[in-house]
Write an enzyme that holds these catalytic residues in place. Structure first.
Site, PDB file in Angstrom:
ATOM      1  N   GLY A 160       0.806  -1.222   0.000  1.00 16.36           N
ATOM      2  CA  GLY A 160       0.000   0.000   0.000  1.00 16.36           C
ATOM      3  C   GLY A 160       0.835   1.265   0.000  1.00 16.36           C
ATOM      4  N   CYS A 161       1.962   1.227   0.686  1.00 12.12           N
ATOM      5  CA  CYS A 161       2.836   2.407   0.765  1.00 12.12           C
ATOM      6  C   CYS A 161       3.443   2.718  -0.593  1.00 12.12           C
ATOM      7  CB  CYS A 161       3.924   2.185   1.810  1.00 12.12           C
ATOM      8  SG  CYS A 161       3.232   1.866   3.456  1.00 12.12           S
ATOM      9  N   THR A 162       3.824   1.685  -1.320  1.00  9.68           N
ATOM     10  CA  THR A 162       4.372   1.858  -2.665  1.00  9.68           C
ATOM     11  C   THR A 162       3.311   2.441  -3.591  1.00  9.68           C
ATOM     12  OG1 THR A 162       5.968   0.073  -2.353  1.00  9.68           O
ATOM     13  CG2 THR A 162       5.378   0.632  -4.634  1.00  9.68           C
TER      14      THR A 162
END
Length: 173
Positions: free
Chosen positions: A64-66
């Site tokens: 999700g961070c990517t």
């Protein structure tokens, strides 16, 4: 410790944690965090100048961070036209965030909070030691305008731009 004492302790602990939670209208906690662009940033440096968005994320190079970082890198033009300074922030060391920013061509600063002081002040630090994915919108007066706890990483930039416009953040002159 008997059961009643344990329940009382847990209730008191939860109530204390809730009392510390930031809310809309509260003064945003200030910090001094190093950015991936080699500069240090604080909320107070933008007071009276422009709004601030801080998108806390759990950990560099995770799913999700990517996706969120790519959204902001690919669609940052939606935010650059508004009077706002925007950041992603994590408790990752600065070296990891620099690598992350370079890998996804982030043209905005990612902030590092390895001491976790700012994450604690923003009440985003989860029990497992990583920040929850929460985004804080802070006005030019330094007060919290909105706290988004339902982030959609793939449309982060679009959602931020829409929320900023809804909150009345003006376009750059």
């Amino acid at each position: 410790m008997n059961f009643k004492t344990l329940i009382t302790a847990i209730t008191f602990s939860l109530a204390a944690g809730t009392a510390m939670a930031l809310e809309v209208g509260d003064q945003a906690p200030d910090f001094l965090l190093e950015g991936t662009d080699g500069q240090s940033y604080s909320v107070s440096q933008f007071k009276g100048k422009e709004a601030v968005v801080i998108a806390w994320y759990p950990k560099a190079f995770t799913g999700g961070c990517t996706i969120e970082c790519k959204s902001l890198a690919d669609n940052g033009h939606l935010l650059k036209g508004l009077e706002v300074a925007y950041f992603m922030a994590s408790v990752d060391p600065i070296e990891k965030n620099i690598e992350f920013a370079e890998a996804y061509e982030a043209d905005f600063p990612l902030l590092s909070d390895p001491t976790k002081k700012a994450a604690k002040a923003y009440d985003v630090l989860a029990v497992y030691g990583l920040p929850k994915r929460h985004t804080f919108y802070i006005g030019t007066d330094g007060k919290i305008l909105f706290i988004d706890k339902n982030i959609r990483p793939a449309t982060s930039a679009e959602d931020m731009a829409a929320k900023l416009k809804e909150l009345g953040v003006p376009e750059r002159a």
